[in-house]
Design a protein around this motif. Structure first.
Motif, mmCIF file in Angstrom:
data_model
loop_
_atom_site.group_PDB
_atom_site.id
_atom_site.type_symbol
_atom_site.label_atom_id
_atom_site.label_comp_id
_atom_site.label_asym_id
_atom_site.label_seq_id
_atom_site.Cartn_x
_atom_site.Cartn_y
_atom_site.Cartn_z
ATOM 1 N N LYS A 126 0.794 -1.230 0.000
ATOM 2 C CA LYS A 126 0.000 0.000 0.000
ATOM 3 C C LYS A 126 0.830 1.284 0.000
ATOM 4 O O LYS A 126 0.411 2.300 -0.555
ATOM 5 C CB LYS A 126 -0.907 0.037 1.231
ATOM 6 N N GLN A 127 1.999 1.258 0.651
ATOM 7 C CA GLN A 127 2.694 2.493 1.007
ATOM 8 C C GLN A 127 2.954 3.422 -0.181
ATOM 9 O O GLN A 127 2.645 4.614 -0.137
ATOM 10 C CB GLN A 127 4.021 2.161 1.692
ATOM 11 N N ASP A 128 3.538 2.885 -1.238
ATOM 12 C CA ASP A 128 3.908 3.718 -2.381
ATOM 13 C C ASP A 128 2.682 4.389 -2.996
ATOM 14 O O ASP A 128 2.689 5.585 -3.320
ATOM 15 C CB ASP A 128 4.625 2.870 -3.425
ATOM 16 N N TYR A 129 1.612 3.624 -3.137
ATOM 17 C CA TYR A 129 0.403 4.160 -3.764
ATOM 18 C C TYR A 129 -0.304 5.149 -2.843
ATOM 19 O O TYR A 129 -0.853 6.157 -3.300
ATOM 20 C CB TYR A 129 -0.522 3.008 -4.165
ATOM 21 N N HIS A 130 -0.262 4.849 -1.554
ATOM 22 C CA HIS A 130 -0.814 5.787 -0.567
ATOM 23 C C HIS A 130 -0.103 7.133 -0.652
ATOM 24 O O HIS A 130 -0.734 8.196 -0.682
ATOM 25 C CB HIS A 130 -0.668 5.194 0.837
ATOM 26 N N ASP A 131 1.230 7.106 -0.721
ATOM 27 C CA ASP A 131 2.011 8.348 -0.788
ATOM 28 C C ASP A 131 1.672 9.144 -2.040
ATOM 29 O O ASP A 131 1.548 10.376 -1.992
ATOM 30 C CB ASP A 131 3.508 8.031 -0.764
ATOM 31 N N GLN A 132 1.526 8.454 -3.158
ATOM 32 C CA GLN A 132 1.221 9.146 -4.410
ATOM 33 C C GLN A 132 -0.194 9.726 -4.402
ATOM 34 O O GLN A 132 -0.428 10.824 -4.921
ATOM 35 C CB GLN A 132 1.393 8.193 -5.597
ATOM 36 N N MET A 133 -1.133 9.004 -3.800
ATOM 37 C CA MET A 133 -2.500 9.521 -3.722
ATOM 38 C C MET A 133 -2.557 10.788 -2.875
ATOM 39 O O MET A 133 -3.238 11.760 -3.226
ATOM 40 C CB MET A 133 -3.442 8.450 -3.170
ATOM 41 N N VAL A 134 -1.830 10.789 -1.773
ATOM 42 C CA VAL A 134 -1.776 11.984 -0.926
ATOM 43 C C VAL A 134 -1.126 13.143 -1.677
ATOM 44 O O VAL A 134 -1.597 14.284 -1.628
ATOM 45 C CB VAL A 134 -1.005 11.686 0.378
ATOM 46 N N ALA A 135 -0.050 12.845 -2.408
ATOM 47 C CA ALA A 135 0.663 13.892 -3.156
ATOM 48 C C ALA A 135 -0.240 14.519 -4.218
ATOM 49 O O ALA A 135 -0.269 15.744 -4.378
ATOM 50 C CB ALA A 135 1.920 13.304 -3.798
ATOM 51 N N VAL A 136 -0.984 13.681 -4.938
ATOM 52 C CA VAL A 136 -1.878 14.196 -5.981
ATOM 53 C C VAL A 136 -2.998 15.028 -5.361
ATOM 54 O O VAL A 136 -3.346 16.104 -5.864
ATOM 55 C CB VAL A 136 -2.467 13.041 -6.814
ATOM 56 N N GLN A 137 -3.552 14.546 -4.261
ATOM 57 C CA GLN A 137 -4.619 15.302 -3.598
ATOM 58 C C GLN A 137 -4.114 16.666 -3.135
ATOM 59 O O GLN A 137 -4.801 17.683 -3.298
ATOM 60 C CB GLN A 137 -5.155 14.510 -2.406
ATOM 61 N N ASN A 138 -2.905 16.699 -2.583
ATOM 62 C CA ASN A 138 -2.326 17.974 -2.152
ATOM 63 C C ASN A 138 -2.113 18.919 -3.333
ATOM 64 O O ASN A 138 -2.312 20.134 -3.214
ATOM 65 C CB ASN A 138 -1.002 17.732 -1.429
ATOM 66 N N LEU A 139 -1.711 18.362 -4.470
ATOM 67 C CA LEU A 139 -1.547 19.175 -5.674
ATOM 68 C C LEU A 139 -2.873 19.790 -6.103
ATOM 69 O O LEU A 139 -2.945 20.973 -6.454
ATOM 70 C CB LEU A 139 -0.989 18.322 -6.817
ATOM 71 N N LYS A 140 -3.920 18.984 -6.080
ATOM 72 C CA LYS A 140 -5.237 19.473 -6.485
ATOM 73 C C LYS A 140 -5.725 20.588 -5.557
ATOM 74 O O LYS A 140 -6.258 21.601 -6.015
ATOM 75 C CB LYS A 140 -6.245 18.321 -6.487
ATOM 76 N N ILE A 141 -5.545 20.390 -4.263
ATOM 77 C CA ILE A 141 -5.967 21.413 -3.298
ATOM 78 C C ILE A 141 -5.157 22.693 -3.496
ATOM 79 O O ILE A 141 -5.696 23.808 -3.461
ATOM 80 C CB ILE A 141 -5.814 20.889 -1.859
ATOM 81 N N ARG A 142 -3.869 22.522 -3.722
ATOM 82 C CA ARG A 142 -3.002 23.685 -3.936
ATOM 83 C C ARG A 142 -3.399 24.433 -5.209
ATOM 84 O O ARG A 142 -3.415 25.664 -5.239
ATOM 85 C CB ARG A 142 -1.545 23.218 -4.024
ATOM 86 N N PHE A 143 -3.739 23.682 -6.242
ATOM 87 C CA PHE A 143 -4.188 24.289 -7.491
ATOM 88 C C PHE A 143 -5.485 25.073 -7.264
ATOM 89 O O PHE A 143 -5.647 26.200 -7.752
ATOM 90 C CB PHE A 143 -4.407 23.193 -8.538
ATOM 91 N N GLY A 144 -6.407 24.478 -6.515
ATOM 92 C CA GLY A 144 -7.654 25.163 -6.203
ATOM 93 C C GLY A 144 -7.422 26.437 -5.413
ATOM 94 O O GLY A 144 -8.094 27.451 -5.629
ATOM 95 N N THR A 145 -6.457 26.395 -4.499
ATOM 96 C CA THR A 145 -6.127 27.580 -3.702
ATOM 97 C C THR A 145 -5.581 28.696 -4.583
ATOM 98 O O THR A 145 -5.902 29.874 -4.390
ATOM 99 C CB THR A 145 -5.096 27.218 -2.617
ATOM 100 N N ILE A 146 -4.768 28.328 -5.570
ATOM 101 C CA ILE A 146 -4.221 29.336 -6.488
ATOM 102 C C ILE A 146 -5.337 29.967 -7.316
ATOM 103 O O ILE A 146 -5.371 31.190 -7.501
ATOM 104 C CB ILE A 146 -3.151 28.706 -7.401
ATOM 105 N N THR A 147 -6.262 29.157 -7.814
ATOM 106 C CA THR A 147 -7.368 29.727 -8.592
ATOM 107 C C THR A 147 -8.227 30.636 -7.716
ATOM 108 O O THR A 147 -8.753 31.646 -8.182
ATOM 109 C CB THR A 147 -8.249 28.622 -9.210
ATOM 110 N N PHE A 148 -8.354 30.284 -6.432
ATOM 111 C CA PHE A 148 -9.097 31.137 -5.500
ATOM 112 C C PHE A 148 -8.390 32.482 -5.334
ATOM 113 O O PHE A 148 -9.030 33.538 -5.314
ATOM 114 C CB PHE A 148 -9.228 30.433 -4.148
ATOM 115 N N ARG A 149 -7.066 32.447 -5.222
ATOM 116 C CA ARG A 149 -6.299 33.689 -5.088
ATOM 117 C C ARG A 149 -6.426 34.551 -6.343
ATOM 118 O O ARG A 149 -6.491 35.784 -6.257
ATOM 119 C CB ARG A 149 -4.826 33.368 -4.824
ATOM 120 N N ILE A 150 -6.457 33.913 -7.505
ATOM 121 C CA ILE A 150 -6.632 34.662 -8.754
ATOM 122 C C ILE A 150 -7.974 35.377 -8.754
ATOM 123 O O ILE A 150 -8.068 36.566 -9.090
ATOM 124 C CB ILE A 150 -6.524 33.716 -9.966
ATOM 125 N N LEU A 151 -9.017 34.657 -8.369
ATOM 126 C CA LEU A 151 -10.353 35.251 -8.338
ATOM 127 C C LEU A 151 -10.414 36.401 -7.338
ATOM 128 O O LEU A 151 -11.003 37.457 -7.616
ATOM 129 C CB LEU A 151 -11.385 34.183 -7.981
#
Length: 397
Positions: free
Chosen positions: A315-340
């Motif tokens: 599980k470990q490797d896939y768990h780490d990648q899933m967390v990393a992708v989720q953090n990227l998505k949240i960070r991307f959403g935060t940037i779009t919020f700052r733009i708005l």
């Protein structure tokens, strides 16, 4: 909750092998439509699992009651053995669910990561859409106002004629020569504006009774220059935030590229050039859909193979990648919020100067351009919904 203590929220799932790419062609993005189908199928599988567990639990309860009421030792032994078989069957179902959750969650992570490749691209292009910013620059440059350019020629002529006997005018002449053609966008702010104010003041004071018309015009142009300088200062306070946003966006892109290497190349053994050709740069929605369906199946199969190869620590490797992708998505959403939010600051700027006697006509045009930019952005990106969806990417195990 699994051993790693990770709680995944509901959105991803499983997709039937025979789903046609044609069923996803529509107004929404390919990835959104695929994820909707993933979620539907995952919900069905979850319901089936729940039904199966309840069925097994009911049989176990019946056996417990039967064991309690029987007096035959042999019959008790048989029923206890049967109970053990049901418990093992129940655990097998739970183990299958654990694998399926990781299959579907990792598939969701991969698809969301793939979609970011297309989402970040138009966001980078967003700042390059210059109609609004061109109008903003025009408001900030007095050379674009009626009569200013001709009057400025008179002022500059005065500066050149009188600079030898006046240190301040000599400084004005120097800075005008350094900045070059002011019509091309030299900002009327800071030290430049201060020096210019002094020079215009000297010009006005030099005009006698015979130059009433020019003196009146010069006084008006000084007011215009002062107003434009203050507008430019206020605008620059907003522009500073764009620098930070662009920096964060560049950092996000670097992390996204790294995540693509980790998942698509290292874990899934895919060619990124092929991915860009078949998804990022592909204009046919049907082809993009089929391609990410294929990737989804590769991701699911990878989970199954990893579980078989490494049953204790798969599980470990896939768990780490899933967390990393989720953090990227949240960070991307935060940037779009700052733009708005930064776009909204321009509304305050427009409100402040909308009734100014000098800026009013251009501010009206600026307002219409800003409305177009905001509407275009909001129709493409919904920051709050994006962040919410990012927090709900995964199925709870």
């Amino acid at each position: 909750m699994n051993k790693l203590g990770l709680v995944f929220l509901v959105i991803s799932g499983f997709l039937f092998q025979d789903i046609s790419a044609q069923s996803f062609v529509g107004d929404q993005s390919v990835t959104q439509q695929v994820l909707q189908e993933l979620n539907k199928e995952r919900s069905l599988l979850s319901q089936n699992l729940e039904y199966r567990i309840k069925e097994i639990d009911s049989k176990i309860s019946n056996l417990d009651e039967s064991i309690k009421n029987t007096n035959s030792s042999a019959e008790k032994v048989d029923k206890l053995l049967e109970r053990v078989r049901y418990l093992e069957e129940r655990q097998e179902e739970l183990d299958k669910n654990t694998i399926s959750v990781y299959k579907y969650n990792y598939s969701s992570a991969v698809l969301n990561l793939a979609s970011m490749e297309r989402e970040i691209k138009p966001l980078n292009l967003f700042n390059a859409s210059r109609e609004f910013y061109a109008t903003l620059d025009q408001v900030s440059n007095p050379m674009h106002y009626n009569g200013y350019k001709e009057w400025f020629g008179e002022f500059k002529k005065f500066v050149e004629e009188e600079k030898k006997g006046d240190a301040r005018l000599s400084a004005v002449s120097h800075i005008l020569n350094v900045t070059g053609d002011l019509a091309k966008g030299t900002p009327f702010t800071g030290m430049f504006a201060g020096t210019l104010f002094d020079g215009i003041g000297s010009f006005i004071n030099s005009l006698g009774w015979g130059d009433k018309k020019l003196k009146k015009q010069s006084t008006e142009m000084l007011k215009l220059t002062t107003t434009v300088a203050q507008f430019t200062h206020d605008k620059d306070l907003i522009e500073t935030e764009w620098e930070s946003i662009n920096k964060n966006l560049d950092e996000l892109k670097e992390l996204q590229v790294k995540a693509m290497e980790e998942n698509f190349v290292r874990l899934l053994d895919l060619d990124l050039k092929e991915f860009k050709r078949n998804f990022t740069n592909e204009t046919d929605a049907k082809k993009r859909t089929q391609y990410i369906l294929d990737i989804s199946k590769i991701a699911e199969n990878k989970i199954v193979k990893e579980k078989a190869k490494n049953p204790e620590n798969w599980k470990q490797d896939y768990h780490d990648q899933m967390v990393a992708v989720q953090n990227l998505k949240i960070r991307f959403g935060t940037i779009t919020f700052r733009i708005l939010e930064n776009l909204k600051k321009y509304e305050g700027l427009i409100e402040k100067y909308k009734d100014d006697e000098y800026l009013k006509p251009k501010i009206a045009k600026l307002k219409s351009k800003l409305d177009l930019v905001r509407n275009s952005f909001e129709s493409t990106f919904n920051p709050q919904e994006y962040i919410k969806a990012s927090n709900e990417m995964y199925v709870v195990e």
